[in-house]
Design a protein around this motif. Structure first.
Motif: not given
Length: 260
Positions: A125-139, A215-228
């Motif tokens: 999960v990426c929090f982003t304003l203009q998409g640069s962080t998400v594009l880097r993650a997609a890369q 993207l998740v279906s179980d309470p114990n499913d894990l997410l990796v979150v990035t933010a600034g």
């Protein structure tokens, strides 16, 4: 004509190294304008574009003016699903070396991919304003989907074309902003978070967004979150957090009870 396959691969590689979305289009399933099934060569052409690492593949006349538009779309999706389930697929994607910059964003997104793969997380999960962080993650071509949460419609629409990205447009306040709707969606002068101490609320909204997207279906499913921090600062990816879909107050099936 004999140069087209080589040039296609070179263009895709160049775009991937630059972190720019690349779409392969035109005559992908040309015979399906008149026929309900593609030729062997066409199916192979679509699969090759996917193996090469294209962000998206596009139909044109097949779905716009052909006799079998629904069958064309369904067939293209079937080929995509089949290729992406091939164990060799990610091996081919990983063969292209990516140059990394000495920035916090590159370090965070690279680490997010590795963490997601190690703990078998359901999404990044990426929090982003203009998409640069998400594009880097997609890369990075992670083995899990990338959920890009942005307050801007323009950014969300652009991210739809990026590999593995599911854009999400939150309501005002979901980032912890204290701004009203008009300021919150001001693309030129984005609001800056004034409640930096309420990071748990931001993480809860990340979990809710992942659930909405399926993207998740179980309470114990894990997410990796990035933010600034502070929120609203472009390119300030400086936090990475691993949390269950149940929320930031839970871990391994045990949840902290908040004081009332």
């Amino acid at each position: 004509p004999e140069d087209v396959p080589l040039l296609q691969k070179q263009i895709i590689d160049t775009c991937r190294r630059a972190g720019k979305p690349v779409v392969v289009a035109t005559q992908m399933l040309e015979s399906m304008i008149e026929s309900p099934t593609p030729t062997r060569a066409e199916a192979s052409d679509v699969a090759t574009a996917i193996y090469d690492g294209a962000d998206a593949i596009m139909l044109s006349a097949e779905s716009a003016a052909g006799k079998f538009p629904e069958e064309s779309v369904a067939m293209q999706q079937r080929i995509i699903n089949r290729v992406e389930s091939d164990p060799h697929y990610h091996k081919y994607l990983d063969q292209l070396s990516m140059s990394k910059k000495d920035t916090a964003t590159d370090a965070i997104t690279t680490a997010a991919r590795q963490i997601a793969q190690t703990v078998k997380a359901k999404a990044i999960v990426c929090f982003t304003l203009q998409g640069s962080t998400v594009l880097r993650a997609a890369q990075e071509r992670a083995t899990v989907p990338v959920l890009g949460i942005t307050p801007f419609k323009e950014t969300a629409r652009q991210l739809v074309m990026s590999w593995g990205v599911y854009p999400d447009l939150p309501r005002s306040g979901s980032f912890g902003f204290s701004a009203d709707d008009e300021d919150f969606f001001n693309y030129e002068n984005p609001a800056v978070d004034e409640q930096a101490d309420d990071f748990d609320m931001v993480l809860k909204n990340a979990c809710r967004a992942a659930l909405r997207k399926g993207l998740v279906s179980d309470p114990n499913d894990l997410l990796v979150v990035t933010a600034g921090i502070p929120f609203g600062t472009p390119g300030a990816a400086n936090i990475i957090r691993l949390l269950p879909a149940a929320g930031p107050s839970c871990w391994d099936g045990v949840c902290r009870v908040e004081d009332v």
